[in-house]
Design a protein around this motif. Sequence first.
Motif, PDB file in Angstrom:
ATOM      1  N   ASP A 237       5.757   4.963   4.850  1.00  7.02           N
ATOM      2  CA  ASP A 237       6.707   4.046   5.491  1.00  7.02           C
ATOM      3  C   ASP A 237       6.822   2.711   4.745  1.00  7.02           C
ATOM      4  N   HIS A 238       6.085   2.539   3.674  1.00  6.93           N
ATOM      5  CA  HIS A 238       6.158   1.316   2.863  1.00  6.93           C
ATOM      6  C   HIS A 238       6.678   1.595   1.451  1.00  6.93           C
TER       7      HIS A 238
ATOM      8  N   HIS B 192      -7.437  -0.324   5.374  1.00 13.50           N
ATOM      9  CA  HIS B 192      -6.287   0.473   5.826  1.00 13.50           C
ATOM     10  C   HIS B 192      -6.038   1.563   4.772  1.00 13.50           C
TER      11      HIS B 192
ATOM     12  N   HIS C 145       1.303   3.978   1.840  1.00 12.74           N
ATOM     13  CA  HIS C 145       1.773   4.809   2.961  1.00 12.74           C
ATOM     14  C   HIS C 145       3.287   5.034   2.886  1.00 12.74           C
TER      15      HIS C 145
ATOM     16  N   HIS D  56       0.850  -1.206   0.000  1.00 17.39           N
ATOM     17  CA  HIS D  56       0.000   0.000   0.000  1.00 17.39           C
ATOM     18  C   HIS D  56       0.872   1.239   0.000  1.00 17.39           C
TER      19      HIS D  56
ATOM     20  N   ASP E  13      -0.203  -3.824   6.122  1.00 19.32           N
ATOM     21  CA  ASP E  13      -0.867  -3.208   7.278  1.00 19.32           C
ATOM     22  C   ASP E  13      -2.340  -3.624   7.345  1.00 19.32           C
TER      23      ASP E  13
HETATM   24 ZN   LIG Z   1       0.081   1.771   6.373  1.00 17.51          ZN
END
Ligand SMILES: [Zn+2]
Length: 210
Positions: free
Chosen positions: A63-64, A130, A61, A59, A149
Amino acid sequence: MELLKGVHVIETFANCALLVDDRLILVDTGADGGAKDVLGYLDRIRRKPTDISTIIITHTHPDHVSGLAVMREKSGAKVAAHRMEADYISRKKPYPGPPGIQRHKPVDIDILLDDKQRFEEMLVLHTPGHTPGSLSLLDERRKLLIAGDACQTEEGTIGPMDDAYNIDPRMHRESIKRLAQLDFEAIIVGHGKPLATGQSEVMRQLASRL
Ligand SMILES: [Zn+2]
């Protein structure tokens, strides 16, 4: 760390998974420093970035996905993501979540994935809630779920993500119930420790409480 034979978890701010056969598959790329952590890990296991054939993003976000631009450039790998998430990763569409969350360098997606598709010998599962196009991957051969997540294990067992980070908390729980129908032993999540055995039973117990 090597969770199972050929299954590595690279701890960055969010965990990345690295599947090692004759070629490598990387799942997620960490936050801003994530690419450096992944490259350092590859070096330690004596593999080259160009051994990575495919990068799968669970996904969008930060941090990914923030390490993605560098990892793609260093590896030359094809990048795959769920069809509903692709335009957020390439930043062709603004992410519908909190402002400022979409700040990574845009990367175009080469392979658009769909629910229940087989890809790289794994089953792709669309697990929204999410984010709109969150995906999870079931590696039946290794009895391994890579959940991104779709859940977390920060308290030592599987639980839902904090709803502050979920675009649709109800749908997030529906996705957990769907994952609870699968058969697996090990789980790798974005946040919290990977766990090696008995985890589909733990997921079923969680789903029954939701
Ligand atoms: Zn996430």
